[in-house]
Write a protein that holds these residues in place. Structure first.
Motif, PDB file in Angstrom:
ATOM      1  N   GLY A  91      27.614  35.263  32.275  1.00  0.00           N
ATOM      2  CA  GLY A  91      26.135  35.170  33.062  1.00  0.00           C
ATOM      3  C   GLY A  91      27.223  34.855  34.384  1.00  0.00           C
ATOM      4  O   GLY A  91      27.499  35.766  34.959  1.00  0.00           O
ATOM      5  N   CYS A  92      26.899  33.219  34.959  1.00  0.00           N
ATOM      6  CA  CYS A  92      28.074  33.380  36.899  1.00  0.00           C
ATOM      7  C   CYS A  92      29.128  33.022  36.389  1.00  0.00           C
ATOM      8  O   CYS A  92      29.934  32.223  37.082  1.00  0.00           O
ATOM      9  CB  CYS A  92      27.315  32.116  36.396  1.00  0.00           C
ATOM     10  N   GLY A  93      30.181  33.051  34.752  1.00  0.00           N
ATOM     11  CA  GLY A  93      31.470  32.746  34.622  1.00  0.00           C
ATOM     12  C   GLY A  93      31.944  34.065  35.533  1.00  0.00           C
ATOM     13  O   GLY A  93      31.782  35.035  35.833  1.00  0.00           O
ATOM     14  N   LYS A  94      33.304  33.669  35.777  1.00  0.00           N
ATOM     15  CA  LYS A  94      34.662  34.354  36.197  1.00  0.00           C
ATOM     16  C   LYS A  94      36.451  34.156  35.621  1.00  0.00           C
ATOM     17  O   LYS A  94      36.145  33.559  35.513  1.00  0.00           O
ATOM     18  CB  LYS A  94      34.555  34.227  37.946  1.00  0.00           C
ATOM     19  N   ALA A  95      35.766  35.682  35.110  1.00  0.00           N
ATOM     20  CA  ALA A  95      37.526  35.603  34.241  1.00  0.00           C
ATOM     21  C   ALA A  95      38.621  35.551  34.887  1.00  0.00           C
ATOM     22  O   ALA A  95      38.654  36.832  36.117  1.00  0.00           O
ATOM     23  CB  ALA A  95      37.601  37.142  33.382  1.00  0.00           C
ATOM     24  N   THR A  96      39.387  34.777  35.016  1.00  0.00           N
ATOM     25  CA  THR A  96      41.126  36.155  35.835  1.00  0.00           C
ATOM     26  C   THR A  96      42.301  35.388  34.584  1.00  0.00           C
ATOM     27  O   THR A  96      41.574  34.720  33.093  1.00  0.00           O
ATOM     28  CB  THR A  96      40.997  34.516  36.674  1.00  0.00           C
ATOM     29  N   VAL A  97      43.303  35.265  35.601  1.00  0.00           N
ATOM     30  CA  VAL A  97      44.452  35.086  33.962  1.00  0.00           C
ATOM     31  C   VAL A  97      45.649  34.269  34.673  1.00  0.00           C
ATOM     32  O   VAL A  97      45.614  34.595  35.814  1.00  0.00           O
ATOM     33  CB  VAL A  97      44.990  36.662  33.170  1.00  0.00           C
ATOM     34  N   GLU A  98      46.119  33.331  34.317  1.00  0.00           N
ATOM     35  CA  GLU A  98      47.397  32.480  34.712  1.00  0.00           C
ATOM     36  C   GLU A  98      48.525  32.557  33.562  1.00  0.00           C
ATOM     37  O   GLU A  98      48.483  32.700  32.819  1.00  0.00           O
ATOM     38  CB  GLU A  98      46.965  31.693  35.016  1.00  0.00           C
ATOM     39  N   VAL A  99      49.273  32.607  34.072  1.00  0.00           N
ATOM     40  CA  VAL A  99      50.993  32.802  33.661  1.00  0.00           C
ATOM     41  C   VAL A  99      51.171  30.475  33.390  1.00  0.00           C
ATOM     42  O   VAL A  99      50.589  30.167  33.827  1.00  0.00           O
ATOM     43  CB  VAL A  99      52.068  32.753  34.342  1.00  0.00           C
ATOM     44  N   ARG A 100      51.032  30.338  31.892  1.00  0.00           N
ATOM     45  CA  ARG A 100      51.489  29.155  32.119  1.00  0.00           C
ATOM     46  C   ARG A 100      52.586  28.522  31.389  1.00  0.00           C
ATOM     47  O   ARG A 100      53.103  27.494  32.461  1.00  0.00           O
ATOM     48  CB  ARG A 100      50.580  28.633  30.139  1.00  0.00           C
TER      49      ARG A 100
END
Length: 154
Positions: A91-100
């Motif tokens: 839908g209106c979502g956007k995927a990203t990734v981050e280093v925890r």
């Protein structure tokens, strides 16, 4: 009338189906790496992996925190400093990734779907599987790669 209803039902339910496998671009396997120093990026085509990546071996991945149907395609650049992953957004979502977290023994990455917070915004009911990447401060090497996911916003 009954046949038309069946066709509509079949079409609507097929929209939410997850593909069993999406082939990597370039025919080569890739291995992911990530770094907290740089912002996540997306390759030119958000659905395919860049050529020349190496697959992160399943024994090096900890995906136990991911939902059972979440994609598990993870690759790294030849120098081990950038991780590429298949994410999930809809839908209106956007995927990203981050280093925890990045230690000498493991790298913890968090796959994030950020949903729009615009009131009254109409969003489609589709699911997409974009490729996201994140740089690491050091090459992944033999370190364990721990994956988690979360939804934000909305």
């Amino acid at each position: 009338m009954l046949a038309a209803t069946g066709i509509v039902l079949l079409t609507v339910t097929a929209c939410g189906q997850r593909p069993e496998s999406v082939p990597a671009a370039g025919g080569g396997a890739t291995t992911p790496t990530s770094s907290s120093a740089a912002a996540p990026t997306r390759p030119g085509n958000p659905q395919t992996f860049p050529a020349g990546l190496l697959v992160v071996p399943p024994g090096q991945l900890d995906t136990s925190a991911l939902a059972s149907d979440y994609p598990r395609e993870v690759f790294v650049t030849a120098d081990g400093k950038t991780v590429y992953l298949r994410a999930e957004e809809g839908g209106c979502g956007k995927a990203t990734v981050e280093v925890r977290e990045e230690t000498s023994s493991q790298v913890a990455l968090n796959l994030i779907e950020t949903k729009s917070s615009i009131k009254g915004q109409m969003c489609t009911m589709d699911i997409r599987y974009p490729v996201v990447s994140v740089p690491l401060s050091e090459p992944l090497g033999q370190r364990k790669l721990v994956l988690s996911s979360e939804k934000r916003g909305g």
